[in-house]
Design a protein around this motif. Structure first.
Motif, PDB file in Angstrom:
ATOM      1  N   ILE A  25       0.837  -1.204   0.000  1.00 15.61           N
ATOM      2  CA  ILE A  25       0.000   0.000   0.000  1.00 15.61           C
ATOM      3  C   ILE A  25       0.870   1.251   0.000  1.00 15.61           C
ATOM      4  N   GLU A  26       1.927   1.239   0.804  1.00 18.30           N
ATOM      5  CA  GLU A  26       2.808   2.413   0.858  1.00 18.30           C
ATOM      6  C   GLU A  26       3.458   2.682  -0.495  1.00 18.30           C
ATOM      7  N   VAL A  27       3.813   1.643  -1.222  1.00 14.11           N
ATOM      8  CA  VAL A  27       4.364   1.825  -2.568  1.00 14.11           C
ATOM      9  C   VAL A  27       3.295   2.433  -3.481  1.00 14.11           C
ATOM     10  N   LEU A  28       2.087   1.898  -3.401  1.00 11.07           N
ATOM     11  CA  LEU A  28       1.001   2.410  -4.245  1.00 11.07           C
ATOM     12  C   LEU A  28       0.643   3.859  -3.891  1.00 11.07           C
ATOM     13  N   ALA A  33       0.187   7.296 -10.561  1.00  6.87           N
ATOM     14  CA  ALA A  33      -1.042   6.822 -11.209  1.00  6.87           C
ATOM     15  C   ALA A  33      -2.203   6.652 -10.236  1.00  6.87           C
ATOM     16  N   THR A  34      -1.958   6.726  -8.944  1.00  5.99           N
ATOM     17  CA  THR A  34      -3.020   6.507  -7.965  1.00  5.99           C
ATOM     18  C   THR A  34      -4.174   7.483  -8.148  1.00  5.99           C
ATOM     19  N   ALA A  35      -3.865   8.731  -8.449  1.00  9.11           N
ATOM     20  CA  ALA A  35      -4.928   9.725  -8.632  1.00  9.11           C
ATOM     21  C   ALA A  35      -5.809   9.388  -9.831  1.00  9.11           C
ATOM     22  N   SER A  36      -5.218   8.909 -10.917  1.00 10.20           N
ATOM     23  CA  SER A  36      -6.005   8.623 -12.110  1.00 10.20           C
ATOM     24  C   SER A  36      -6.565   7.201 -12.124  1.00 10.20           C
ATOM     25  N   PHE A  93     -10.823   2.701  11.839  1.00 10.22           N
ATOM     26  CA  PHE A  93     -10.829   1.911  10.608  1.00 10.22           C
ATOM     27  C   PHE A  93     -12.234   1.840  10.012  1.00 10.22           C
ATOM     28  N   ASP A  94     -13.224   1.664  10.868  1.00 10.99           N
ATOM     29  CA  ASP A  94     -14.605   1.595  10.377  1.00 10.99           C
ATOM     30  C   ASP A  94     -15.021   2.907   9.713  1.00 10.99           C
ATOM     31  N   GLN A  95     -14.649   4.032  10.303  1.00  3.86           N
ATOM     32  CA  GLN A  95     -14.942   5.338   9.692  1.00  3.86           C
ATOM     33  C   GLN A  95     -14.247   5.461   8.342  1.00  3.86           C
ATOM     34  N   TYR A  96     -13.025   5.033   8.273  1.00  2.00           N
ATOM     35  CA  TYR A  96     -12.254   5.089   7.033  1.00  2.00           C
ATOM     36  C   TYR A  96     -12.939   4.245   5.955  1.00  2.00           C
ATOM     37  N   ARG A  97     -13.311   3.023   6.291  1.00  2.00           N
ATOM     38  CA  ARG A  97     -13.960   2.145   5.307  1.00  2.00           C
ATOM     39  C   ARG A  97     -15.296   2.703   4.849  1.00  2.00           C
ATOM     40  N   THR A  98     -16.019   3.332   5.737  1.00  2.00           N
ATOM     41  CA  THR A  98     -17.299   3.937   5.362  1.00  2.00           C
ATOM     42  C   THR A  98     -17.082   5.110   4.417  1.00  2.00           C
ATOM     43  N   ARG A  99     -16.070   5.905   4.696  1.00  2.00           N
ATOM     44  CA  ARG A  99     -15.790   7.078   3.861  1.00  2.00           C
ATOM     45  C   ARG A  99     -15.255   6.689   2.482  1.00  2.00           C
ATOM     46  N   TRP A 100     -14.517   5.589   2.413  1.00  2.00           N
ATOM     47  CA  TRP A 100     -13.861   5.171   1.165  1.00  2.00           C
ATOM     48  C   TRP A 100     -14.283   3.749   0.791  1.00  2.00           C
ATOM     49  N   PRO A 101     -15.537   3.563   0.370  1.00  2.00           N
ATOM     50  CA  PRO A 101     -16.027   2.211   0.078  1.00  2.00           C
ATOM     51  C   PRO A 101     -15.486   1.597  -1.212  1.00  2.00           C
ATOM     52  N   GLY A 102     -14.895   2.406  -2.084  1.00  2.00           N
ATOM     53  CA  GLY A 102     -14.378   1.846  -3.329  1.00  2.00           C
ATOM     54  C   GLY A 102     -13.806   2.904  -4.246  1.00  2.00           C
ATOM     55  N   PRO A 103     -13.432   2.501  -5.461  1.00  2.00           N
ATOM     56  CA  PRO A 103     -12.761   3.406  -6.406  1.00  2.00           C
ATOM     57  C   PRO A 103     -13.555   4.659  -6.762  1.00  2.00           C
ATOM     58  N   LEU A 104     -14.873   4.566  -6.821  1.00  2.00           N
ATOM     59  CA  LEU A 104     -15.664   5.756  -7.172  1.00  2.00           C
ATOM     60  C   LEU A 104     -15.548   6.836  -6.102  1.00  2.00           C
ATOM     61  N   ALA A 105     -15.605   6.418  -4.843  1.00  2.00           N
ATOM     62  CA  ALA A 105     -15.452   7.390  -3.751  1.00  2.00           C
ATOM     63  C   ALA A 105     -14.058   7.993  -3.777  1.00  2.00           C
ATOM     64  N   VAL A 106     -13.072   7.169  -4.033  1.00  2.00           N
ATOM     65  CA  VAL A 106     -11.691   7.635  -4.087  1.00  2.00           C
ATOM     66  C   VAL A 106     -11.498   8.619  -5.236  1.00  2.00           C
ATOM     67  N   ALA A 107     -12.105   8.332  -6.377  1.00  2.00           N
ATOM     68  CA  ALA A 107     -11.954   9.192  -7.560  1.00  2.00           C
ATOM     69  C   ALA A 107     -12.487  10.601  -7.314  1.00  2.00           C
ATOM     70  N   ASP A 109     -12.060  12.344  -4.572  1.00  2.22           N
ATOM     71  CA  ASP A 109     -11.061  13.120  -3.827  1.00  2.22           C
ATOM     72  C   ASP A 109      -9.833  12.257  -3.547  1.00  2.22           C
ATOM     73  N   PRO A 110      -9.066  11.953  -4.595  1.00  2.00           N
ATOM     74  CA  PRO A 110      -7.922  11.045  -4.403  1.00  2.00           C
ATOM     75  C   PRO A 110      -6.882  11.567  -3.417  1.00  2.00           C
ATOM     76  N   ALA A 111      -6.684  12.871  -3.357  1.00  2.00           N
ATOM     77  CA  ALA A 111      -5.683  13.421  -2.433  1.00  2.00           C
ATOM     78  C   ALA A 111      -6.089  13.154  -0.983  1.00  2.00           C
ATOM     79  N   ALA A 112      -7.355  13.332  -0.672  1.00  2.00           N
ATOM     80  CA  ALA A 112      -7.827  13.061   0.685  1.00  2.00           C
ATOM     81  C   ALA A 112      -7.727  11.573   1.003  1.00  2.00           C
ATOM     82  N   PHE A 113      -8.050  10.737   0.015  1.00  2.00           N
ATOM     83  CA  PHE A 113      -7.939   9.290   0.215  1.00  2.00           C
ATOM     84  C   PHE A 113      -6.503   8.889   0.527  1.00  2.00           C
TER      85      PHE A 113
END
Length: 148
Positions: A25-28, A33-36, A93-107, A109-113
């Motif tokens: 994860i730290e490498v990624l 490319a993580t933002a795109s 961790f539960d709050q984090y998972r709720t906020r970031w359920p998948g790639p669409l949520a990440v897309a 606000d990738p910087a916040a993710f």
């Protein structure tokens, strides 16, 4: 009282597996490319939380209940402290998972993710290190180890 050894090997093995995923994860997190394309990172994070959920369940159902009845009061106290701290980390961790359920949520606000993922990964690494050295080492060296 029955004599049952508390073997920390399986917990340490889980920690090693979690650490490998954390390293990935730290490498990624540093990849441009993580933002795109956050898919590989979100997959790795999902894998991490899957393994970590199994680890927590094993600790909650097997390790900590045994430690809370251990005859060594220092070990019981350390276990109680770690268990209480884990509740706070689990909520985070539960709050984090709720906020970031998948790639669409990440897309959205990738910087916040990326920032929140770094925070969660750092907290997890610190927890693993503390548990390995502040709890598991105590278990392994307890003079009453066989009296659990």
């Amino acid at each position: 009282m029955t004599t049952a050894l508390i073997n920390t090997a399986i917990y340490r093995e889980h920690h090693a597996n979690v650490s490998k995923l954390v390293d990935r994860i730290e490498v990624l997190l540093t990849a441009p490319a993580t933002a795109s394309d956050p898919g590989p990172l979100t997959t790795a994070v999902r894998d991490l939380f899957g393994i970590f959920a199994v680890h927590l369940s094993l600790e909650d159902k097997a390790l900590y209940p045994r430690l809370m009845t251990h005859p060594d009061p220092a070990l019981r106290g350390t276990a109680a402290r770690f268990q209480a701290e884990m509740g706070n980390l689990r909520a985070r961790f539960d709050q984090y998972r709720t906020r970031w359920p998948g790639p669409l949520a990440v897309a959205r606000d990738p910087a916040a993710f990326v920032s929140e993922t770094r925070e969660v990964v750092t907290a997890l690494k610190q927890r693993i290190a503390r548990e390995d050295h502040g709890l598991y080492d105590i278990i392994d060296h307890s003079p009453l180890m066989g009296a659990a």
